[in-house]
Scaffold this active site. Structure first.
Site, PDB file in Angstrom:
ATOM      1  N   HIS A   1      -1.781 -40.435  20.099  1.00  0.00           N
ATOM      2  CA  HIS A   1      -0.421 -39.943  19.930  1.00  0.00           C
ATOM      3  C   HIS A   1       0.579 -41.001  20.382  1.00  0.00           C
ATOM      4  O   HIS A   1       1.567 -41.301  19.696  1.00  0.00           O
ATOM      5  CB  HIS A   1      -0.207 -38.673  20.775  1.00  0.00           C
ATOM      6  CG  HIS A   1      -0.745 -37.425  20.164  1.00  0.00           C
ATOM      7  ND1 HIS A   1      -2.089 -37.188  20.039  1.00  0.00           N
ATOM      8  CD2 HIS A   1      -0.108 -36.327  19.657  1.00  0.00           C
ATOM      9  CE1 HIS A   1      -2.274 -35.991  19.479  1.00  0.00           C
ATOM     10  NE2 HIS A   1      -1.077 -35.447  19.244  1.00  0.00           N
TER      11      HIS A   1
ATOM     12  N   ASP B   1      16.117   7.625   5.941  1.00  0.00           N
ATOM     13  CA  ASP B   1      14.812   7.667   5.293  1.00  0.00           C
ATOM     14  C   ASP B   1      14.909   7.384   3.805  1.00  0.00           C
ATOM     15  O   ASP B   1      13.958   6.875   3.205  1.00  0.00           O
ATOM     16  CB  ASP B   1      14.172   9.041   5.490  1.00  0.00           C
ATOM     17  CG  ASP B   1      13.358   9.127   6.770  1.00  0.00           C
ATOM     18  OD1 ASP B   1      13.115   8.087   7.399  1.00  0.00           O
ATOM     19  OD2 ASP B   1      12.968  10.255   7.141  1.00  0.00           O
TER      20      ASP B   1
ATOM     21  N   HIS C   1       6.598  15.596   9.420  1.00  0.00           N
ATOM     22  CA  HIS C   1       5.794  14.488   8.909  1.00  0.00           C
ATOM     23  C   HIS C   1       4.321  14.660   9.257  1.00  0.00           C
ATOM     24  O   HIS C   1       3.435  14.349   8.470  1.00  0.00           O
ATOM     25  CB  HIS C   1       6.272  13.156   9.504  1.00  0.00           C
ATOM     26  CG  HIS C   1       7.375  12.516   8.730  1.00  0.00           C
ATOM     27  ND1 HIS C   1       7.244  12.118   7.425  1.00  0.00           N
ATOM     28  CD2 HIS C   1       8.635  12.185   9.080  1.00  0.00           C
ATOM     29  CE1 HIS C   1       8.377  11.576   7.008  1.00  0.00           C
ATOM     30  NE2 HIS C   1       9.240  11.610   7.991  1.00  0.00           N
TER      31      HIS C   1
ATOM     32  N   GLN D   1      11.468  15.105  11.740  1.00  0.00           N
ATOM     33  CA  GLN D   1      10.339  14.236  12.057  1.00  0.00           C
ATOM     34  C   GLN D   1       9.068  15.042  12.272  1.00  0.00           C
ATOM     35  O   GLN D   1       7.974  14.619  11.906  1.00  0.00           O
ATOM     36  CB  GLN D   1      10.645  13.402  13.308  1.00  0.00           C
ATOM     37  CG  GLN D   1      11.774  12.422  13.120  1.00  0.00           C
ATOM     38  CD  GLN D   1      11.605  11.581  11.875  1.00  0.00           C
ATOM     39  OE1 GLN D   1      10.679  10.791  11.765  1.00  0.00           O
ATOM     40  NE2 GLN D   1      12.509  11.743  10.914  1.00  0.00           N
TER      41      GLN D   1
ATOM     42  N   GLU E   1      11.549   5.019  17.666  1.00  0.00           N
ATOM     43  CA  GLU E   1      11.628   4.559  16.279  1.00  0.00           C
ATOM     44  C   GLU E   1      13.008   4.879  15.708  1.00  0.00           C
ATOM     45  O   GLU E   1      13.684   4.016  15.158  1.00  0.00           O
ATOM     46  CB  GLU E   1      10.531   5.245  15.465  1.00  0.00           C
ATOM     47  CG  GLU E   1      10.549   4.899  13.985  1.00  0.00           C
ATOM     48  CD  GLU E   1       9.591   5.750  13.175  1.00  0.00           C
ATOM     49  OE1 GLU E   1       9.321   5.384  12.019  1.00  0.00           O
ATOM     50  OE2 GLU E   1       9.126   6.804  13.684  1.00  0.00           O
ATOM     51  N   HIS E   2      13.402   6.134  15.814  1.00  0.00           N
ATOM     52  CA  HIS E   2      14.723   6.579  15.350  1.00  0.00           C
ATOM     53  C   HIS E   2      15.515   7.099  16.545  1.00  0.00           C
ATOM     54  O   HIS E   2      15.012   7.927  17.304  1.00  0.00           O
ATOM     55  CB  HIS E   2      14.609   7.720  14.337  1.00  0.00           C
ATOM     56  CG  HIS E   2      13.717   7.438  13.167  1.00  0.00           C
ATOM     57  ND1 HIS E   2      12.419   7.930  13.073  1.00  0.00           N
ATOM     58  CD2 HIS E   2      13.934   6.720  12.049  1.00  0.00           C
ATOM     59  CE1 HIS E   2      11.888   7.526  11.933  1.00  0.00           C
ATOM     60  NE2 HIS E   2      12.783   6.788  11.287  1.00  0.00           N
TER      61      HIS E   2
ATOM     62  N   TYR F   1       0.852  -1.191   0.000  1.00  0.00           N
ATOM     63  CA  TYR F   1       0.000   0.000   0.000  1.00  0.00           C
ATOM     64  C   TYR F   1       0.885   1.238   0.000  1.00  0.00           C
ATOM     65  O   TYR F   1       1.789   1.369   0.831  1.00  0.00           O
ATOM     66  CB  TYR F   1      -0.924   0.025   1.223  1.00  0.00           C
ATOM     67  CG  TYR F   1      -1.969   1.118   1.117  1.00  0.00           C
ATOM     68  CD1 TYR F   1      -3.249   0.824   0.667  1.00  0.00           C
ATOM     69  CD2 TYR F   1      -1.660   2.444   1.401  1.00  0.00           C
ATOM     70  CE1 TYR F   1      -4.204   1.816   0.524  1.00  0.00           C
ATOM     71  CE2 TYR F   1      -2.598   3.447   1.240  1.00  0.00           C
ATOM     72  CZ  TYR F   1      -3.870   3.137   0.805  1.00  0.00           C
ATOM     73  OH  TYR F   1      -4.799   4.128   0.655  1.00  0.00           O
TER      74      TYR F   1
ATOM     75  N   ASN G   1      -3.537   6.010   5.963  1.00  0.00           N
ATOM     76  CA  ASN G   1      -4.271   6.802   6.943  1.00  0.00           C
ATOM     77  C   ASN G   1      -5.021   5.905   7.934  1.00  0.00           C
ATOM     78  O   ASN G   1      -4.845   4.678   7.939  1.00  0.00           O
ATOM     79  CB  ASN G   1      -5.221   7.782   6.244  1.00  0.00           C
ATOM     80  CG  ASN G   1      -6.300   7.066   5.424  1.00  0.00           C
ATOM     81  OD1 ASN G   1      -6.580   5.881   5.628  1.00  0.00           O
ATOM     82  ND2 ASN G   1      -6.895   7.789   4.493  1.00  0.00           N
TER      83      ASN G   1
END
Length: 436
Positions: free
Chosen positions: A426, A367, A268, A265, A333-334, A136, A220
């Site tokens: 078994h 990135d 964004h 960041q 995250e970073h 996506y 989204n």
């Protein structure tokens, strides 16, 4: 004169620091009931009506007047045309980035293995790629060709035979860079649809959209909700929250550099998070001055201001060791280690999506073109999650072969354990293999 940024200032030695930090980090990304209900309706319509439902939703949400799905499918020749239409400078940049991403991910590729025990029993693991992956990609103005490279190239390196990309084209807006990136990344099919209907089409298949095994890529709230809803029917990469950066600095990096790293960041999303940790209070003051000075130079200054003022922070720590403690709690995250000796800190980092080492390694390079994947765990999920990679598009199957002698010995152990669990079939299945 620019209004100074009202960014939070915290001290890790404050008695109530943990409460302030928890409030700063709090993020609730769960969809509300109305979004969930709408997504469920869309998914069910696509399951029942296939292409017809996808065409209807595309006309309604993207403003496209299309007769059928054939109008929404782009062939390989259209991707090659996009590669010709972009500027030579853009093409070179995409090619350099694609090659670096490919080379890095080739190191992640796993191979099948096996070993043989003394009695001839063979144990191992067979590695196979997914049959088909769905990608996506957000469309319109919020288009990210870098995400195409980061999602499609690992799938191809893993050996996935077919990568299907869905990308909405609201009001017919087609981003040539995105299509060019798809061409370079080896995407096999592009369908110009988006939203929950695109996720449903990938998960369940329609007359024109093949069913995939895994769906990756950002979107989204409707896309994220749809991915959550179809998980189990297909695999997904993650439910990502807003982008984050945490910078640990010893106070010796140019404050303008750090300010711009934090902004990278914040631009964004209004909900993105930018945090700086430093033992140098004067340096925090200098970075705040740089933030105020540089904000007006940004195209998305209004968005950046909201992000910095609502979720950003400059945090004073007693030492770099305390900075590491705070960082591990945040699990960013970073993570930028903007210090003289980042290698000394690296072994202490337990939780981070990607770690950027030294003063000359801004997150922005990761990135686009450093090589490692930029699809990373957010909202503290780096405690248990990893970056997207080749391993996300490969499956592992256990391989077991027993020689007669090996089966006889293993069966004795299995029999005891099976009867202890009252699973007679078994036990007897194993006992048939015991040699007299």
């Amino acid at each position: 004169m620019n209004t100074p940024l009202n960014i939070a200032r915290l001290d890790a030695d404050q008695v109530d620091f943990n409460q302030h930090l928890d409030a700063l980090l709090a993020w609730e990304g769960v969809s509300d009931r109305a979004v969930n209900q709408r997504v469920d309706e869309i998914i069910e319509a696509v399951r029942q009506r296939g292409d017809a439902a996808v065409v209807d939703y595309t006309a309604r949400f993207d403003g496209l007047d299309v007769a059928n799905m054939a109008d929404l499918i782009l062939g390989r020749e259209r991707l090659e045309l996009a590669l010709e239409r972009i500027t030579p400078e853009q093409r070179t940049a995409l090619e350099v980035a694609a090659e670096r991403v490919r080379l890095y991910h080739e190191h992640q590729r796993q191979e099948s293995w096996r070993y043989t025990e003394a009695d001839g029993t063979v144990l191992g693991q067979q590695i196979t790629a997914l049959d088909r992956a769905g990608l996506y990609v957000p469309g319109g103005k919020a288009s990210y060709p870098s995400s195409v490279l980061m999602n499609a190239i690992p799938a191809k390196v893993a050996g996935v035979p077919e990568v299907v990309m869905v990308v909405p084209t609201p009001r017919g807006e087609i981003n040539e860079l995105v299509l060019a990136a798809a061409c370079l990344a080896g995407v096999d099919r592009v369908v110009t649809i988006g939203g929950a209907q695109a996720v449903a089409a990938l998960a369940y298949g329609t007359e024109s959209v093949p069913r995939v095994d895994k769906i990756v890529g950002p979107g989204n709230i409707y896309v994220a909700t749809a991915k959550r809803a179809v998980f189990g029917q297909v695999g997904i990469d993650m439910i990502a929250g807003p982008s984050e950066i945490l910078v640990i600095c010893d106070g010796q990096t140019d404050p303008d550099w750090i300010a711009m790293d934090l902004f990278s960041q914040a631009e964004h999303d209004e909900n993105a998070q930018s945090i700086l940790l430093s033992p140098d209070a004067a340096f925090l003051d200098a970075v705040q001055a740089s933030l105020d000075k540089l904000l007006s130079s940004l195209e998305r200054a209004d968005m950046v201001r909201v992000s910095i003022e609502t979720r950003g922070a400059l945090i004073k720590v007693a030492s770099l060791d305390q900075a590491i403690e705070v960082s591990n709690r945040i699990a960013p995250e970073h993570l930028e280690l903007s210090v003289a000796d980042p290698d000394a800190l690296l072994p202490k980092i337990r939780h981070a999506g990607a770690i950027f080492m030294g003063r000359f390694t801004p997150e922005a390079l990761g990135d686009y073109c450093a090589g490692p994947n930029h699809v990373l765990p957010t909202s503290g999920t780096a405690r248990f999650s990893s970056p997207l990679g080749v391993y996300d598009f490969q499956k592992r199957s256990s391989v077991i072969f027993c020689s007669p002698e090996g089966a006889s010995e293993l069966a004795k152990t299995a029999s005891v354990l099976a009867r202890g669990e009252s699973l007679t079939a078994h036990a007897r299945s194993a006992e048939y293999r015991i040699k007299d």
